[in-house]
Write an enzyme that holds these catalytic residues in place. Structure first.
Site, mmCIF file in Angstrom:
data_model
loop_
_atom_site.group_PDB
_atom_site.id
_atom_site.type_symbol
_atom_site.label_atom_id
_atom_site.label_comp_id
_atom_site.label_asym_id
_atom_site.label_seq_id
_atom_site.Cartn_x
_atom_site.Cartn_y
_atom_site.Cartn_z
ATOM 1 N N CYS A 2 0.825 -1.206 0.000
ATOM 2 C CA CYS A 2 0.000 0.000 0.000
ATOM 3 C C CYS A 2 0.865 1.264 0.000
ATOM 4 O O CYS A 2 1.992 1.263 0.489
ATOM 5 C CB CYS A 2 -0.941 0.107 1.191
ATOM 6 S SG CYS A 2 -2.119 -1.236 1.295
ATOM 7 N N GLY A 28 0.839 -0.947 -4.833
ATOM 8 C CA GLY A 28 -0.471 -1.577 -4.757
ATOM 9 C C GLY A 28 -1.262 -1.335 -6.016
ATOM 10 O O GLY A 28 -1.334 -0.205 -6.487
ATOM 11 N N ASN A 99 -1.202 2.464 5.789
ATOM 12 C CA ASN A 99 -0.248 1.516 5.212
ATOM 13 C C ASN A 99 0.389 0.728 6.358
ATOM 14 O O ASN A 99 0.938 1.333 7.273
ATOM 15 C CB ASN A 99 0.821 2.286 4.425
ATOM 16 C CG ASN A 99 1.944 1.408 3.899
ATOM 17 O OD1 ASN A 99 3.057 1.860 3.729
ATOM 18 N ND2 ASN A 99 1.669 0.155 3.640
ATOM 19 N N GLY A 100 0.263 -0.602 6.307
ATOM 20 C CA GLY A 100 0.849 -1.444 7.358
ATOM 21 C C GLY A 100 -0.176 -2.413 7.917
ATOM 22 O O GLY A 100 -1.324 -2.439 7.477
ATOM 23 N N TYR A 239 13.562 -4.525 -2.473
ATOM 24 C CA TYR A 239 12.575 -4.712 -3.525
ATOM 25 C C TYR A 239 11.438 -3.707 -3.567
ATOM 26 O O TYR A 239 11.123 -3.172 -4.629
ATOM 27 C CB TYR A 239 11.977 -6.119 -3.379
ATOM 28 C CG TYR A 239 10.803 -6.428 -4.268
ATOM 29 C CD1 TYR A 239 10.964 -6.592 -5.644
ATOM 30 C CD2 TYR A 239 9.523 -6.552 -3.747
ATOM 31 C CE1 TYR A 239 9.877 -6.876 -6.458
ATOM 32 C CE2 TYR A 239 8.436 -6.838 -4.562
ATOM 33 C CZ TYR A 239 8.621 -6.998 -5.916
ATOM 34 O OH TYR A 239 7.558 -7.280 -6.713
#
Ligand code: SF4
Length: 442
Positions: A2, A28, A99-100, A239
């Protein structure tokens, strides 16, 4: 994963937010949403890519105001739900993007359900408005601070409490979050690439545990009560983050290249060419080739018009995706090839890539991975599968080598990774099993 964006005091905030979340599309691809505020809230959430949802003028025109939050959604719990959420609470409107993952999501969800809360989605995000509705306090902002002090795990949050913007990052700082100035206002985003795209200035990281309140044209800063050590996700460097983003004053591209150099020092094998799996292995492969003095070749082509296999949620789509995604150049015949990728999750992509290169005539294929084996799931917002589904969770390196069909397979060591990333304060739990925050279910 996200990605989130928050804009405060900028005309046509939703337009800038749409641009911002477009710059975070790599975080996302399942859905996206924007909520703006002028004298009331306006919301648009949909499945699909940002471009498809927000390219029409009439969509943006329906999101007026100089404050907005945005979100690109990647379902981390196998769930689906709105990207941004909105609740009418006793004090007024509350809009949120997150986010998380909370490590105590199950605990809070069960507790709140027992108290009569009705959840519309199974996202962690929805726990916040339910807790906020139940928390008493002197002001909406103080109540939100109290809630953020209660929850645990990974969160970066942008929220609108009527005309106020609240920005918060958990004390461990698992996920990245940056802030910059834009015109007379502010912009907050998951990664600095978005702030660069928009032309923000004075860009800096939101510190772990920092909470910022933007109100009446001013910014106030608070800190969450819990004193915990920083544990930034080391995988963001390997990444997830875009190579042109800067995190903790380090350009992700530079770190990723150093990771490739370290990989070459640890796992060198003589070959005719170093080839990245595009795009995930590209920068590390450049570092590997530079360090080993082996020619770097872009031997695989990637079709950019389909999603990343790591991001798509079902196995069926993943299998189809790999076939559509990569093709081999006609330069592998009778060659010894070192192929570089950033990670092996289930092994299906690596197996198909090696098959592709083998069928293109390669004599030997040596796979090198620019991270240690992923042997455990992520509890902090990345949708790595559970241990049984992770190939390195259940198999030895030798067994993985056999499965993917490589002539040799070697990974970067945990120590090598830390040498390349430099500094301290990282989470590496999916490689080491040392989780900095435990899960809580009751
Ligand atoms: S467990 Fe792995 S993916 Fe999750 S935050 Fe830690 S390093 Fe990142």
């Amino acid at each position: 994963m996200c990605g989130i964006v928050g804009i405060y005091n900028v005309p046509e905030a939703s337009k800038i937010t749409a641009l911002g979340i477009h710059g975070l599309q790599h975080r996302g691809q399942e859905g996206a949403g924007i909520i703006s505020y002028d004298k009331e809230f306006h919301s648009q959430n949909a499945y699909g890519l940002v471009d498809h949802i927000f390219s029409k003028d009439r969509i943006i025109e329906n999101l007026p105001g100089d404050k907005a939050i945005g979100h690109v959604r990647y379902s981390t719990t196998g769930s689906t739900g709105a990207a941004t959420i909105f609740y009418n609470l006793d004090f007024g409107g509350f809009a949120l993007a997150h986010n998380g993952d909370f490590t105590d999501a199950e605990y809070w969800r069960n507790k709140l359900k027992k108290e009569g809360a009705i959840f519309q989605t199974n996202t962690d995000t929805e726990i916040i408005p339910h807790l906020l509705a139940r928390t008493k306090g002197t002001s909406p902002v103080n109540r939100l601070l109290e809630v953020l002090n209660k929850v645990n795990g990974a969160f970066c949050i942008v929220a609108l409490l009527d005309n106020k913007l609240v920005v918060a990052r958990d004390g461990n700082g698992f996920r990245p979050l940056v802030i910059g100035r834009y015109k007379e206002g502010y912009i907050v985003a998951s990664e600095s690439c978005t702030l660069d795209l928009i032309g923000a200035t004075e860009i800096k990281d939101v510190e772990p545990g920092e909470v910022m309140i933007f109100s009446n044209g001013t910014k106030e800063t608070y800190h969450l009560d819990k004193k915990v050590k920083k544990h930034f996700c080391i995988f963001e460097y390997i990444y997830f983050s875009r190579p042109d983003s800067v995190i903790d004053n380090q350009l992700v591209y530079d770190v990723r290249k150093r990771i490739g150099e370290e990989l070459a020092k640890e796992t060198y094998i003589d070959s005719d060419m170093v080839v990245p799996v595009p795009d995930s292995g590209s920068v590390a492969a450049l570092g590997y080739a530079n360090q080993s003095n082996i020619p770097f070749e872009l031997g695989l082509t990637r079709n950019h018009y389909i999603g990343r296999t790591f991001i798509e949620p079902t196995q069926q789509i993943r299998n189809l995706g790999v076939k559509l995604k990569h093709s081999a150049m006609r330069l592998f015949k009778d060659k010894v090839v070192t192929i570089i990728d950033d990670s092996i999750v289930r092994g299906t992509t690596a197996k198909k890539i090696i098959n592709l290169i083998r069928n293109a005539g390669a004599k030997e294929i040596h796979m090198r991975i620019s991270s240690p084996p992923i042997s455990g799931p992520c509890w902090y917002g990345i949708d790595t599968p559970n241990r049984q589904e992770l190939i390195a969770g259940a198999s030895s390196v030798e067994e993985i080598k056999e499965f993917i069909g490589a002539d040799s397979l070697k990974y970067l060591s945990v120590e090598g990774l830390h040498r390349a990333v430099q500094g301290k304060g990282y989470c590496d739990a999916c490689f080491t099993g040392q989780y900095p925050v435990n899960k809580r279910s009751n």
